[in-house]
Design a protein around this motif. Structure first.
Motif, short mmCIF file in Angstrom:
data_model
loop_
_atom_site.label_atom_id
_atom_site.label_comp_id
_atom_site.label_asym_id
_atom_site.label_seq_id
_atom_site.Cartn_x
_atom_site.Cartn_y
_atom_site.Cartn_z
N UNK A 224 -23.18 27.10 103.57
CA UNK A 224 -22.81 27.74 102.50
C UNK A 224 -23.29 28.92 102.30
N UNK A 225 -24.55 29.32 102.46
CA UNK A 225 -25.29 30.67 102.29
C UNK A 225 -24.35 31.62 103.32
N UNK A 226 -24.20 31.26 104.76
CA UNK A 226 -23.98 31.90 105.48
C UNK A 226 -22.37 32.65 105.27
N UNK A 227 -21.47 31.60 104.50
CA UNK A 227 -20.17 31.95 104.11
C UNK A 227 -20.31 33.14 103.06
N UNK A 228 -21.45 32.94 102.03
CA UNK A 228 -21.58 33.83 101.12
C UNK A 228 -21.69 35.26 101.74
N UNK A 229 -22.63 35.21 102.62
CA UNK A 229 -23.10 36.49 103.31
C UNK A 229 -21.86 37.18 104.03
N UNK A 230 -21.12 36.26 104.58
CA UNK A 230 -19.94 36.91 105.22
C UNK A 230 -18.98 37.43 104.33
N UNK A 231 -18.74 36.90 103.21
CA UNK A 231 -17.95 37.48 102.20
C UNK A 231 -18.40 38.75 101.55
N UNK A 232 -19.52 39.09 101.78
CA UNK A 232 -20.13 40.42 101.26
C UNK A 232 -19.83 41.55 102.56
N UNK A 233 -19.29 41.02 103.63
CA UNK A 233 -19.00 42.12 104.78
C UNK A 233 -17.69 42.65 104.68
N UNK A 234 -17.96 43.96 104.78
CA UNK A 234 -16.58 44.95 104.72
C UNK A 234 -15.86 45.04 105.83
N UNK A 235 -14.82 44.30 106.02
CA UNK A 235 -14.32 43.89 107.47
C UNK A 235 -13.86 45.06 108.30
N UNK A 236 -13.35 46.10 107.74
CA UNK A 236 -12.98 47.34 108.60
C UNK A 236 -14.26 48.12 109.23
N UNK A 237 -15.39 47.94 108.83
CA UNK A 237 -16.47 48.91 109.23
C UNK A 237 -17.60 47.65 109.81
N UNK A 238 -17.60 46.54 109.13
CA UNK A 238 -18.79 45.62 109.54
C UNK A 238 -19.87 46.00 108.55
N UNK A 239 -19.97 46.88 107.59
CA UNK A 239 -20.90 46.98 106.71
C UNK A 239 -21.12 45.98 105.63
N UNK A 240 -22.35 45.78 105.31
CA UNK A 240 -22.53 44.41 104.40
C UNK A 240 -23.04 45.11 103.04
N UNK A 241 -22.30 44.63 101.80
CA UNK A 241 -22.77 45.16 100.71
C UNK A 241 -24.00 44.31 100.22
#
Length: 284
Positions: A224-241
């Motif tokens: 569940x924590x990993x899914x949350x971290x993935x959700x913060x990823x900006x897909x076009x660049x891979x940047x993580x907010x």
């Protein structure tokens, strides 16, 4: 804001994210990107700063809620005097335009539902012009355009600069709302089927979660924590907010008040370390 920040659940499409309260209201959403101006900003003010609430008429707080297993699809259950209903909230991973999908499903008895969409662009400062077109409600404000439709269509009307609707669901009934953003100078994007989008979103998230290599204690919590971290990823660049929000002070009245919708190096390095330890090398 009338709720605690930890009363909000997160949904997103890997390019932006929305926060859903226990009262069934989306109080934060920036479109089309994490760092765009918010069109729902009740999180920072009140409902006049923009929100979208779908809930049983007269209800204040849901009975329970959870994420569908290994996904970012939120399921909120309301138990009322006349019956029970489930609201499913998610954002499909987009092709071109961002969509927010809210599916109301009758579970038992009959439940009278109420929906209020109050769009306020630029963090609540701009009231859009709203019209009807092709069975949609269309809101336009400068460069922003938002289209709202329901399947099957439900009666909607304007009230106090908001789009309102009222409908009743029985056991097995389903009513889906789809909110789509696109630049106002471009044609309306292709419509998504909300029910197909739900199945695809569940499949996408479950396939991603299945790649987790961690097999230790509390695996469900780790995933569940990993899914949350993935959700913060900006897909076009891979940047993580660092977080999907801005302008929330560290303490009430305090001066430590940051915009976390950016790729802060410290936070990103911690996130990457967690993803790598669980086998997500592609993200790194």
């Amino acid at each position: 804001m009338t709720q605690r920040i930890d009363d909000y659940a997160l949904i997103g499409d890997l390019q932006t994210a929305a926060l859903v309260g226990r009262d069934g209201s989306i109080d934060w959403l920036c479109l089309p990107r994490f760092d765009s101006a918010a069109c729902f900003a009740a999180l920072l003010g009140d409902e006049n700063n923009g929100h979208w609430r779908v809930a049983p008429k007269g209800a204040t707080t849901c009975s329970s809620r959870r994420y569908a297993e290994d996904s970012l699809v939120l399921e909120t259950v309301w138990e009322t005097r006349t019956g029970s209903v489930k609201v499913v909230d998610f954002m499909p991973q987009r092709d071109k335009a961002p969509d927010v999908v809210r599916i109301v499903e009758g579970v038992s008895g009959t439940v009278e539902m109420s929906a209020v969409l109050r769009l306020r662009f630029d963090y609540g400062s701009i009231v859009p012009w709203v019209r009807r077109a092709d069975d949609h409600r269309v809101a336009v404000a400068g460069p922003d355009s938002v289209w709202l439709r329901s399947e099957p269509p439900v009666k909607t009307w304007g009230q106090q600069f908001a789009t309102c609707s009222s409908f009743t669901v029985g056991a097995g009934d389903k009513v889906a709302f789809v909110l789509t953003w696109h630049p106002s100078h471009e044609p309306r994007p292709e419509l998504v089927d909300p029910f197909d989008a739900l199945e695809q979103s569940l499949a996408d998230w479950r396939a991603w979660a299945a790649r987790c290599t961690y097999r230790g204690p509390y695996r469900d919590t780790v995933v569940r924590s990993l899914i949350t971290l993935k959700a913060l990823t900006y897909a076009p660049t891979g940047g993580i907010v660092a977080a999907p929000t801005t302008s929330l002070p560290e303490e009430l009245g305090g001066v430590r008040n940051w915009d976390y919708r950016a790729c802060w190096l410290r936070d990103s390095s911690l996130t990457l370390g967690a993803l790598l330890s669980a086998g997500y090398v592609d993200e790194a």
